[in-house]
Design a protein around this motif. Structure first.
Motif, PDB file in Angstrom:
ATOM      1  N   UNK A  40     -56.269   9.015 -33.747  1.00  0.00           N
ATOM      2  CA  UNK A  40     -57.690   9.381 -33.695  1.00  0.00           C
ATOM      3  C   UNK A  40     -57.942  10.449 -32.635  1.00  0.00           C
ATOM      4  N   UNK A  41     -57.367  10.256 -31.441  1.00  0.00           N
ATOM      5  CA  UNK A  41     -57.578  11.210 -30.363  1.00  0.00           C
ATOM      6  C   UNK A  41     -57.031  12.582 -30.680  1.00  0.00           C
ATOM      7  N   UNK A  42     -55.913  12.632 -31.391  1.00  0.00           N
ATOM      8  CA  UNK A  42     -55.294  13.910 -31.731  1.00  0.00           C
ATOM      9  C   UNK A  42     -56.008  14.589 -32.895  1.00  0.00           C
ATOM     10  N   UNK A  43     -56.762  13.823 -33.683  1.00  0.00           N
ATOM     11  CA  UNK A  43     -57.400  14.366 -34.883  1.00  0.00           C
ATOM     12  C   UNK A  43     -58.782  14.948 -34.613  1.00  0.00           C
ATOM     13  N   UNK A  44     -59.455  14.465 -33.580  1.00  0.00           N
ATOM     14  CA  UNK A  44     -60.829  14.903 -33.308  1.00  0.00           C
ATOM     15  C   UNK A  44     -60.791  16.173 -32.457  1.00  0.00           C
ATOM     16  N   UNK A  45     -61.450  17.242 -32.887  1.00  0.00           N
ATOM     17  CA  UNK A  45     -61.467  18.485 -32.095  1.00  0.00           C
ATOM     18  C   UNK A  45     -62.105  18.274 -30.718  1.00  0.00           C
ATOM     19  N   UNK A  46     -61.707  19.119 -29.771  1.00  0.00           N
ATOM     20  CA  UNK A  46     -62.197  18.974 -28.402  1.00  0.00           C
ATOM     21  C   UNK A  46     -63.708  19.109 -28.335  1.00  0.00           C
ATOM     22  N   UNK A  47     -64.279  20.068 -29.070  1.00  0.00           N
ATOM     23  CA  UNK A  47     -65.719  20.284 -28.955  1.00  0.00           C
ATOM     24  C   UNK A  47     -66.519  19.122 -29.550  1.00  0.00           C
ATOM     25  N   UNK A  48     -65.976  18.435 -30.550  1.00  0.00           N
ATOM     26  CA  UNK A  48     -66.648  17.252 -31.096  1.00  0.00           C
ATOM     27  C   UNK A  48     -66.671  16.141 -30.053  1.00  0.00           C
ATOM     28  N   UNK A  49     -65.521  15.894 -29.413  1.00  0.00           N
ATOM     29  CA  UNK A  49     -65.459  14.900 -28.343  1.00  0.00           C
ATOM     30  C   UNK A  49     -66.421  15.244 -27.216  1.00  0.00           C
ATOM     31  N   UNK A  50     -66.488  16.532 -26.865  1.00  0.00           N
ATOM     32  CA  UNK A  50     -67.381  16.966 -25.788  1.00  0.00           C
ATOM     33  C   UNK A  50     -68.833  16.667 -26.127  1.00  0.00           C
ATOM     34  N   UNK A  51     -69.257  17.002 -27.336  1.00  0.00           N
ATOM     35  CA  UNK A  51     -70.651  16.760 -27.719  1.00  0.00           C
ATOM     36  C   UNK A  51     -70.972  15.271 -27.787  1.00  0.00           C
ATOM     37  N   UNK A  52     -70.014  14.456 -28.234  1.00  0.00           N
ATOM     38  CA  UNK A  52     -70.236  13.015 -28.269  1.00  0.00           C
ATOM     39  C   UNK A  52     -70.403  12.448 -26.857  1.00  0.00           C
ATOM     40  N   UNK A  53     -69.558  12.913 -25.921  1.00  0.00           N
ATOM     41  CA  UNK A  53     -69.668  12.450 -24.539  1.00  0.00           C
ATOM     42  C   UNK A  53     -70.978  12.905 -23.900  1.00  0.00           C
TER      43      UNK A  53
END
Length: 313
Positions: A138-151
């Motif tokens: 899951x961590x490797x599949x989600x783009x960095x900018x998506x993770x950033x916006x979620x956080x």
């Protein structure tokens, strides 16, 4: 060890030369006239030609390359086409945030991924191993900018615990400095934690199948000693390889992260230079990133011989 380092340093010289040639050639072949950018939309043909002569763009390409590489070797990257400021000063001013993000991301990634990877290898096939594997995918599949916006949505807009954007230097206070970097580092490190955890797990599992591990168990060593002293120590070389790859991959991740969190680092400077078609800044940053990449690989290459003297020097 010193002869090895000198040998590796000598081997980087032709690599740097090829990189310089490629960078110079690609930017010269891209559409757009730097002189016209400097002159502006209302400039006449004569004004553009005068600027082109002043910038040396009317000289033969080989002469331009020799002049450029000579300036680079002296630490002179020219001046920005847009701002007119020395590129070297602009890079130095933006270097602090990028170094902080990169350093904290590497530390955080190592502190999380190595213990978790060892745990997953130790409990191979168990529930914790399946959970770590699923989390890594899951961590490797989600783009960095998506993770950033979620956080940002959760911890900034929702809970209001952390700032949405910006950067504060360490001189403004340790906590004020760190709280502005928690979300960028957390979002950037997610993909690298996933990558390194999987790699550490695989390396440890391969090592646990060796004869000396069974011998260590037969001697009565406890599980912790076997994992840390024997398995991890002998898996250090492949783990160092993935650490080197991770550090070099961070360059691309920093560009995205600094843009999302509005951090005035080298990543943002790359985006600004591309949008402004400021080829002098782009040239300098590509050279800088290439040198960092080569230096990281040199350090990893030397560390191979530190952790495993059997490697031929």
């Amino acid at each position: 060890m010193l002869p090895v380092i000198l040998k590796r340093l000598a081997a980087t010289i032709p690599v740097l030369f090829v990189v310089a040639v490629v960078i110079f050639s690609v930017l010269r072949l891209t559409p757009g006239d730097p002189a016209a950018i400097v002159a502006g939309d209302g400039a006449t043909v004569q004004q553009i030609e005068a600027i082109r002569h002043h910038m040396g763009l009317d000289r033969p390409i080989p002469v331009q390359f020799v002049t450029w590489i000579s300036d680079v070797l002296r630490g002179d990257f020219g001046t920005s086409l847009i701002s007119g400021l020395p590129v070297k000063d602009m890079i130095v001013d933006r270097m602090g945030p990028t170094i902080a993000i990169t350093l904290y991301t590497v530390i955080y990634t190592l502190l999380i991924s190595i213990p978790v990877g060892i745990l997953a290898a130790w409990r191979r096939g168990k529930a914790i191993d399946r959970l770590v594997t699923a989390g890594s995918v899951l961590g490797f599949s989600v783009p960095v900018f998506i993770t950033a916006y979620l956080l940002i949505f959760l911890f900034s807009m929702g809970l209001g615990w952390l700032p949405v954007q910006g950067y504060k230097p360490l001189s403004d206070g340790v906590w004020n400095h760190l709280r502005h970097l928690i979300l960028p580092v957390a979002s950037l490190s997610t993909i690298y934690i996933a990558l390194m955890t999987r790699f550490v797990r695989t390396s440890i599992i391969d090592t646990l199948g060796e004869d000396y591990i069974r011998t260590a168990h037969a001697k009565g060593l406890n599980e912790r000693e076997v994992l840390v002293r024997h398995a991890l120590g002998n898996a250090a070389v492949p783990i160092l390889t993935i650490i080197g790859i991770t550090v070099t991959m961070l360059i691309g991740g920093v560009v995205v992260t600094e843009s999302v969190f509005n951090i005035p680092g080298l990543g943002r400077l790359v985006v600004e230079a591309i949008l402004a078609k400021d080829f002098t800044i782009i040239q300098a940053l590509i050279v800088l990133f290439s040198v960092v990449d080569i230096f990281v690989n040199l350090v990893i290459d030397v560390l191979y011989r530190v952790v495993d003297p059997r490697i031929d020097s």
